[in-house]
Enzyme design. Sequence first.
Site, short mmCIF file in Angstrom:
data_model
loop_
_atom_site.label_atom_id
_atom_site.label_comp_id
_atom_site.label_asym_id
_atom_site.label_seq_id
_atom_site.Cartn_x
_atom_site.Cartn_y
_atom_site.Cartn_z
N ASN A 13 6.28 8.98 -2.09
CA ASN A 13 5.17 9.14 -2.61
C ASN A 13 4.07 8.73 -1.59
OD1 ASN A 13 2.79 9.21 -4.13
ND2 ASN A 13 3.04 7.45 -5.60
N LYS A 67 0.78 9.26 -1.70
CA LYS A 67 -0.45 8.94 -2.43
C LYS A 67 -1.63 9.88 -1.66
CE LYS A 67 1.49 4.82 -4.12
NZ LYS A 67 1.30 3.63 -4.85
N HIS A 120 2.03 8.59 -13.10
CA HIS A 120 1.76 7.64 -12.45
C HIS A 120 0.72 6.66 -12.63
CE1 HIS A 120 1.22 5.12 -8.89
NE2 HIS A 120 2.55 5.69 -8.41
N SER A 124 6.84 -1.38 -4.71
CA SER A 124 7.24 -2.21 -3.46
C SER A 124 8.55 -2.25 -2.88
CB SER A 124 6.76 -3.74 -4.01
OG SER A 124 5.55 -4.07 -4.18
N GLU A 149 8.42 2.16 -13.14
CA GLU A 149 7.45 1.34 -12.22
C GLU A 149 6.56 0.51 -12.84
OE1 GLU A 149 7.04 3.86 -8.50
OE2 GLU A 149 5.38 4.62 -9.89
N GLU A 174 -1.24 5.04 -11.31
CA GLU A 174 -2.68 4.95 -10.88
C GLU A 174 -3.42 5.89 -11.36
OE1 GLU A 174 -1.51 5.45 -6.80
OE2 GLU A 174 -0.80 3.48 -6.68
N GLY A 207 2.53 -1.90 -5.02
CA GLY A 207 1.74 -2.25 -3.83
C GLY A 207 1.45 -3.76 -3.79
P1 PGA Z 1 4.46 1.10 -3.59
O1 PGA Z 1 4.26 2.38 -4.45
O2 PGA Z 1 5.92 1.45 -3.09
O3 PGA Z 1 3.66 1.24 -2.63
O4 PGA Z 1 4.47 -0.10 -4.27
C1 PGA Z 1 5.03 2.87 -5.43
C2 PGA Z 1 4.35 3.83 -6.24
O5 PGA Z 1 3.13 3.81 -6.47
O6 PGA Z 1 5.11 4.99 -6.71
#
Ligand code: PGA
Length: 245
Positions: free
Chosen positions: A11, A13, A100, A206, A169, A102, A175
Amino acid sequence: MTNKYMIFVANWKMFGGLNSLNSLRKVVKFLKNFKKNNLIKIVYCPPNTLIRPMTKKLRKSKIEVGAQNCHENNDYGAFTGSVNSKMLKSVGAKYVIIGHSENRQAGEKDKLINIKIKSALKSGLKVIFCIGETIQQKRKKITKQILNKQIQIGLNKIANKKKILIAYEPVWSIGTGLIPQSKELFNTIDFIKKKIGNLKVLYGGSVNPKNVTELKSIDNIDGFLVGGASQDAKKFIDIIKKTYN
Ligand code: PGA
């Protein structure tokens, strides 16, 4: 040693320009030469601007491309700035990430996520459906309740779930460098699998080349959704290699 079919989703982003596509060459080469490549599915989810050029770059590879979100409306319409699942499909996307955290944090609710999933399936996309609890919910010990609600509403009235992957997640893990304890993660994934039947469940939050050795030992995980570390081809390759070490 993992000898299991695993899915690795990158991903990206809101990162990456046309130049970033050069790094794919390394991943394509790695996959071609990797002995266990028949056990692996790799899906790249770049920003929408890169879907078309990326599918072209990956034409000769088994790596597939997906999007990170879509508008809920299945048809064209006056929705400035939005892109629907049909449009994503038309430029080569095979998958779409929906729900997601976010986007949930930006106001996306379970009901809307449900409509998006239906729309994506109707357009012929596979769905990577994200669920996860916040740190406050974890502290209140209501993780299962939250996941249950996200699953119930998110998948409401979807009879055929064959094209859906779940990505668990934990929001507090995205993150931050933090990951759940192995036993806790096993139990949560077990709980999810009991709710949704035999859908595959990925873990996201992460994931990096260091912690993947611990994560891969949790044997009900069917793959990883990788954010930050997936933008670096070497790290992403290391994650895959270490999963099979
Ligand atoms: P990350 O993000 O691996 O940077 O924690 C995972 C995600 O948001 O899908």
